[in-house]
Design a protein around this motif. Structure first.
Motif, PDB file in Angstrom:
ATOM      1  N   SER A  89       0.849  -1.196   0.000  1.00  0.00           N
ATOM      2  CA  SER A  89       0.000   0.000   0.000  1.00  0.00           C
ATOM      3  C   SER A  89       0.882   1.241   0.000  1.00  0.00           C
ATOM      4  CB  SER A  89      -0.930   0.012   1.220  1.00  0.00           C
ATOM      5  OG  SER A  89      -0.173   0.121   2.405  1.00  0.00           O
ATOM      6  N   GLY A  90       0.300   2.370  -0.375  1.00  0.00           N
ATOM      7  CA  GLY A  90       1.036   3.624  -0.415  1.00  0.00           C
ATOM      8  C   GLY A  90       1.851   3.774  -1.689  1.00  0.00           C
ATOM      9  N   ARG A  91       2.629   4.839  -1.728  1.00  0.00           N
ATOM     10  CA  ARG A  91       3.470   5.130  -2.890  1.00  0.00           C
ATOM     11  C   ARG A  91       4.745   5.793  -2.384  1.00  0.00           C
ATOM     12  NH1 ARG A  91       2.484   4.390  -7.668  1.00  0.00           N
ATOM     13  NH2 ARG A  91       3.579   5.344  -9.376  1.00  0.00           N
ATOM     14  N   ARG A 125       8.889   7.259  -3.640  1.00  0.00           N
ATOM     15  CA  ARG A 125       9.840   7.626  -4.694  1.00  0.00           C
ATOM     16  C   ARG A 125      11.211   7.145  -4.243  1.00  0.00           C
ATOM     17  NH1 ARG A 125      10.285  12.901  -4.196  1.00  0.00           N
ATOM     18  NH2 ARG A 125      12.320  12.719  -3.211  1.00  0.00           N
ATOM     19  N   GLU A 133       9.056   5.835  -9.119  1.00  0.00           N
ATOM     20  CA  GLU A 133       8.032   5.693  -8.095  1.00  0.00           C
ATOM     21  C   GLU A 133       7.462   4.286  -8.152  1.00  0.00           C
ATOM     22  OE1 GLU A 133       5.034   8.726  -8.356  1.00  0.00           O
ATOM     23  OE2 GLU A 133       6.526  10.331  -8.485  1.00  0.00           O
ATOM     24  N   GLY A 164       4.173   1.890  -6.297  1.00  0.00           N
ATOM     25  CA  GLY A 164       2.969   1.889  -5.479  1.00  0.00           C
ATOM     26  C   GLY A 164       2.421   0.481  -5.358  1.00  0.00           C
ATOM     27  N   ILE A 213       8.243   8.650   1.196  1.00  0.00           N
ATOM     28  CA  ILE A 213       6.825   8.344   1.047  1.00  0.00           C
ATOM     29  C   ILE A 213       6.146   9.502   0.333  1.00  0.00           C
ATOM     30  CG2 ILE A 213       4.653   8.012   2.284  1.00  0.00           C
ATOM     31  CD1 ILE A 213       6.326   6.664   4.509  1.00  0.00           C
ATOM     32  N   LEU A 214       5.372   9.191  -0.708  1.00  0.00           N
ATOM     33  CA  LEU A 214       4.627  10.203  -1.455  1.00  0.00           C
ATOM     34  C   LEU A 214       3.144  10.176  -1.120  1.00  0.00           C
ATOM     35  CD1 LEU A 214       6.257   9.754  -4.972  1.00  0.00           C
ATOM     36  CD2 LEU A 214       6.845  11.439  -3.214  1.00  0.00           C
ATOM     37  N   GLU A 215       2.599   8.975  -0.907  1.00  0.00           N
ATOM     38  CA  GLU A 215       1.183   8.799  -0.582  1.00  0.00           C
ATOM     39  C   GLU A 215       1.035   7.696   0.443  1.00  0.00           C
ATOM     40  OE1 GLU A 215      -0.949   7.740  -4.112  1.00  0.00           O
ATOM     41  OE2 GLU A 215      -0.272   9.504  -5.201  1.00  0.00           O
ATOM     42  N   GLY A 216       0.097   7.868   1.350  1.00  0.00           N
ATOM     43  CA  GLY A 216      -0.206   6.816   2.297  1.00  0.00           C
ATOM     44  C   GLY A 216       0.202   7.119   3.721  1.00  0.00           C
ATOM     45  N   GLY A 217       1.099   8.087   3.904  1.00  0.00           N
ATOM     46  CA  GLY A 217       1.508   8.461   5.257  1.00  0.00           C
ATOM     47  C   GLY A 217       1.949   7.273   6.090  1.00  0.00           C
ATOM     48  N   VAL A 249       1.717   3.121   4.820  1.00  0.00           N
ATOM     49  CA  VAL A 249       2.540   2.563   3.750  1.00  0.00           C
ATOM     50  C   VAL A 249       3.094   1.233   4.255  1.00  0.00           C
ATOM     51  CG1 VAL A 249       4.647   2.843   2.391  1.00  0.00           C
ATOM     52  CG2 VAL A 249       3.139   4.787   2.769  1.00  0.00           C
TER      53      VAL A 249
END
Length: 98
Positions: free
Chosen positions: A24-26, A28, A40, A42, A59-63, A66
């Protein structure tokens, strides 16, 4: 070693070949001689990190949600921080006692 608000420290995984599979998450991943390259990954993606390949992650997404599986094959220290980007860390010299 993935950082949320800023990229992680530049590092490598010494004598480990590693595969990261994202649940989960994304994130870089920055790499290259001067840190000029990145990709990147995900959910459902994976990345291969050859031994001594210098990189950093953010971490780019998911906080805090992730999640990933990291599989390492090798021996020795699993994470070695370095001062800056580069392609590969030098091979660790082994001293043989007689």
């Amino acid at each position: 070693m993935t950082a949320l608000n800023a990229p992680s420290q530049w590092h490598h995984h010494q004598e480990f070949d590693s595969v990261m599979y994202m649940l989960s998450g994304r994130i870089r991943v920055d790499f290259g001689e001067y840190g000029e390259e990145s990709f990147e990954i995900g959910k459902g993606d994976y990345a291969f990190f050859p031994r001594r390949a210098i990189h950093r992650c953010q971490i780019l997404e998911g906080g805090n949600d992730v999640y990933y599986v990291f599989v390492r094959v090798g021996e020795g220290e699993t994470v070695v921080n370095v001062d800056g980007p580069g392609t590969f860390a030098p091979e660790k010299k082994h001293s043989d006692s007689v």
